[in-house]
Design an enzyme around this catalytic site. Sequence first.
Site, PDB file in Angstrom:
ATOM      1  N   LYS A 238      21.197  31.572   2.447  1.00  0.00           N
ATOM      2  CA  LYS A 238      20.510  31.347   1.167  1.00  0.00           C
ATOM      3  C   LYS A 238      19.989  32.639   0.523  1.00  0.00           C
ATOM      4  O   LYS A 238      20.051  32.795  -0.691  1.00  0.00           O
ATOM      5  CB  LYS A 238      19.356  30.364   1.358  1.00  0.00           C
ATOM      6  CG  LYS A 238      19.826  28.945   1.624  1.00  0.00           C
ATOM      7  CD  LYS A 238      18.662  27.988   1.728  1.00  0.00           C
ATOM      8  CE  LYS A 238      19.179  26.597   2.044  1.00  0.00           C
ATOM      9  NZ  LYS A 238      18.120  25.603   2.134  1.00  0.00           N
TER      10      LYS A 238
ATOM     11  N   ASP B 228      16.009  23.341  -3.924  1.00  0.00           N
ATOM     12  CA  ASP B 228      15.138  22.951  -2.805  1.00  0.00           C
ATOM     13  C   ASP B 228      13.702  22.723  -3.292  1.00  0.00           C
ATOM     14  O   ASP B 228      12.985  21.877  -2.747  1.00  0.00           O
ATOM     15  CB  ASP B 228      15.132  24.042  -1.719  1.00  0.00           C
ATOM     16  CG  ASP B 228      16.352  23.955  -0.807  1.00  0.00           C
ATOM     17  OD1 ASP B 228      16.981  22.870  -0.748  1.00  0.00           O
ATOM     18  OD2 ASP B 228      16.670  24.966  -0.157  1.00  0.00           O
TER      19      ASP B 228
HETATM   20  P1  NAP Z   1      15.988  29.703   8.884  1.00  0.00           P
HETATM   21  O1  NAP Z   1      15.868  30.547   7.673  1.00  0.00           O
HETATM   22  O2  NAP Z   1      16.973  30.073   9.938  1.00  0.00           O
HETATM   23  O3  NAP Z   1      14.531  29.644   9.568  1.00  0.00           O
HETATM   24  C1  NAP Z   1      14.332  28.997  10.791  1.00  0.00           C
HETATM   25  C2  NAP Z   1      12.852  28.826  11.055  1.00  0.00           C
HETATM   26  O4  NAP Z   1      12.716  28.052  12.259  1.00  0.00           O
HETATM   27  C3  NAP Z   1      12.097  30.143  11.289  1.00  0.00           C
HETATM   28  O5  NAP Z   1      10.772  30.005  10.850  1.00  0.00           O
HETATM   29  C4  NAP Z   1      12.163  30.256  12.823  1.00  0.00           C
HETATM   30  O6  NAP Z   1      11.112  31.020  13.367  1.00  0.00           O
HETATM   31  C5  NAP Z   1      11.951  28.819  13.210  1.00  0.00           C
HETATM   32  N1  NAP Z   1      12.433  28.535  14.557  1.00  0.00           N
HETATM   33  C6  NAP Z   1      13.714  28.513  14.971  1.00  0.00           C
HETATM   34  N2  NAP Z   1      13.765  28.186  16.280  1.00  0.00           N
HETATM   35  C7  NAP Z   1      12.481  28.025  16.689  1.00  0.00           C
HETATM   36  C8  NAP Z   1      11.888  27.681  17.924  1.00  0.00           C
HETATM   37  N3  NAP Z   1      12.621  27.433  19.005  1.00  0.00           N
HETATM   38  N4  NAP Z   1      10.534  27.558  17.988  1.00  0.00           N
HETATM   39  C9  NAP Z   1       9.791  27.779  16.877  1.00  0.00           C
HETATM   40  N5  NAP Z   1      10.280  28.122  15.679  1.00  0.00           N
HETATM   41  C10 NAP Z   1      11.640  28.242  15.578  1.00  0.00           C
HETATM   42  O7  NAP Z   1      16.315  28.187   8.520  1.00  0.00           O
HETATM   43  P2  NAP Z   1      15.842  27.406   7.200  1.00  0.00           P
HETATM   44  O8  NAP Z   1      16.817  27.577   6.103  1.00  0.00           O
HETATM   45  O9  NAP Z   1      14.431  27.741   6.924  1.00  0.00           O
HETATM   46  O10 NAP Z   1      15.990  25.887   7.684  1.00  0.00           O
HETATM   47  C11 NAP Z   1      15.092  25.361   8.636  1.00  0.00           C
HETATM   48  C12 NAP Z   1      15.350  23.883   8.830  1.00  0.00           C
HETATM   49  O11 NAP Z   1      15.088  23.169   7.637  1.00  0.00           O
HETATM   50  C13 NAP Z   1      16.807  23.573   9.196  1.00  0.00           C
HETATM   51  O12 NAP Z   1      16.804  22.623  10.241  1.00  0.00           O
HETATM   52  C14 NAP Z   1      17.364  22.970   7.951  1.00  0.00           C
HETATM   53  O13 NAP Z   1      18.387  22.021   8.241  1.00  0.00           O
HETATM   54  C15 NAP Z   1      16.157  22.292   7.351  1.00  0.00           C
HETATM   55  N6  NAP Z   1      16.302  22.152   5.904  1.00  0.00           N
HETATM   56  C16 NAP Z   1      16.296  20.898   5.386  1.00  0.00           C
HETATM   57  C17 NAP Z   1      16.424  20.735   4.033  1.00  0.00           C
HETATM   58  C18 NAP Z   1      16.430  19.359   3.482  1.00  0.00           C
HETATM   59  O14 NAP Z   1      16.886  19.176   2.348  1.00  0.00           O
HETATM   60  N7  NAP Z   1      15.920  18.389   4.181  1.00  0.00           N
HETATM   61  C19 NAP Z   1      16.540  21.847   3.183  1.00  0.00           C
HETATM   62  C20 NAP Z   1      16.518  23.118   3.742  1.00  0.00           C
HETATM   63  C21 NAP Z   1      16.397  23.255   5.112  1.00  0.00           C
HETATM   64  P3  NAP Z   1      11.290  32.617  13.615  1.00  0.00           P
HETATM   65  O15 NAP Z   1      10.994  33.268  12.296  1.00  0.00           O
HETATM   66  O16 NAP Z   1      10.291  32.920  14.650  1.00  0.00           O
HETATM   67  O17 NAP Z   1      12.708  32.830  14.065  1.00  0.00           O
END
Ligand code: NAP
Length: 517
Positions: free
Chosen positions: A313, A353
């Site tokens: 993104k 979003d």
């Molecule tokens: P991202 O940029 O990769 O960020 C991942 C986040 O999760 C970071 O804050 C990371 O922390 C944290 N994380 C990952 N593994 C972890 C663990 N084991 N323990 C604690 N924290 C952990 O991903 P994103 O784009 O933000 O997306 C995150 C989630 O939101 C995904 O599952 C995605 O499918 C969902 N999402 C849903 C929608 C929807 O429409 N419903 C829209 C967007 C995203 P660190 O910084 O410490 O690595």
Amino acid sequence: MSGPPGAAGPAAAPASRICLCLTGASLEQDAALLRRERRWVDLVELRADFLAPAELAHLARFPALVDLPVILTLRRAEDGGRCAEADRRRLLREALAGAGPGGAGYAFVELEHDFSDPELEGAARARGCRVIRSFYDLHGVPAGLAARVRRLARRAGERGELAKAEVRVRGSRDQRRLAEAFRDLRGVEKILLGLGEYGSFSRILAGKLGSWLACCSPACAEGEPEVATEGQTDPRVLTELYRFRSIGPETAVYGVVGNPVAHSRSPHLHNPGFTALGLDAVYVPFLADELPEFLRTARALGIRGLSVTVPFKEQALRLARSAEDEARAVGAANTLLAGTAGGRGGWRAANTDVAGFLAPLQRQAPALLEPGAGAVVLGAGGAARAVVYALTRQGLKVLVLNRTPARARALARRFGCQWGGLEAREAARLGGGPALIVQTTSVGLGGAGDPLPEYAFRAGQVVYDLVYGSGPTPFLARALAAGCRTVDGLAMLQAQAEAQFRLFTGSEPPGGGLGRG
Ligand code: NAP
């Protein structure tokens, strides 16, 4: 800006065909699988190299067991098959010579580009069996693929044969080579397929790209060997979700690009929306490992619009030629719109979003969005950016907690909020327990894991988990059990997809919205 997709026209001759790949150990197993999948497929490929040795004596009978044209393939080991070369000529000759009951014979036989047996080829022609002249590259997509297929197709055409190339697509660079080959081979009769998940677009879009057929395997056929199912799509999914038979050269292509992407629900939202509005358009998942390379693929395929998901993104915003204010303010884009078909005029970035996140709260708990209210956001990744931007723009006081505190600090600084590590005691800092908790980490994806297991929810809190799956995440399940009101990620997914649908098509989503039927 390219225009919205046109209305679907009347049904014409098929632009491509769905071919079921049969890899059973017996002819009866193969026939039974076809009976199960019959309504979704147009022809079958008998991978006779998968049959038990005792079955091979009865190859000639198989076409009479089924009511569709059959391709006979005895693939060599060097092409990923299991047949020893010494046996092949004899088996092929016997299979083609003896027609089964009623005189039914094979409609096609696959022979390799470097294979020559004039007697066998003559026997095939005499029986009305068309030769498919093939080559494989199981190591990747070779440079110069288009030229090679063109040469093969020219020679094949002179002999009334059909050219086929199957290549392994290992990543975005291979994807681009394959997409450019399709573009350069427009109008050339051929079968051209990419193996593996990176190549799945070549099967879904066979009718647009001009591949004479697309191979498929049922998703959950027991005992299907990996070689036969690698990246292949289920025939029912091809038919019902992607409307394979209505895809043609003019079909507008949209999709979602990410890594991973196979779990994405977005095709299940956009495709039924296109169908309901009668639009000649399809929405395809694209696995990618490099976004700049993938955007070249998108250009070669003429893609009109993309949903962008993890991990692309932020890069999508940087690579776009222009951006809507919201995407710029968030620092990430979940939508790319082609300036002209396929992004030739550059991509325009948008972020749905923000609207998608707010919509369920505005419907279900608008009081929580009053200026001055407090909220805790777990996570500081791409999704958190949109959430924190949305909440601070509403005037909320936000505390960002993240496993990596430095990322929480960076995000908090950008939007003027508080930050901390991902710990339960931190979540209490807003006093009395925050009214709204938004979970944006990827923990809980796949139904396992809780990002804050020691946090004790308070009845009445609103807990919003962006992660979506087949049921509530463990975090959301705990909140429900504690008497909280909950919002799941599907609600946001639907709302952001509806905003994207408007950007893609210029039309309102049908009925009650996408995925709400
Ligand atoms: P991202 O940029 O990769 O960020 C991942 C986040 O999760 C970071 O804050 C990371 O922390 C944290 N994380 C990952 N593994 C972890 C663990 N084991 N323990 C604690 N924290 C952990 O991903 P994103 O784009 O933000 O997306 C995150 C989630 O939101 C995904 O599952 C995605 O499918 C969902 N999402 C849903 C929608 C929807 O429409 N419903 C829209 C967007 C995203 P660190 O910084 O410490 O690595």
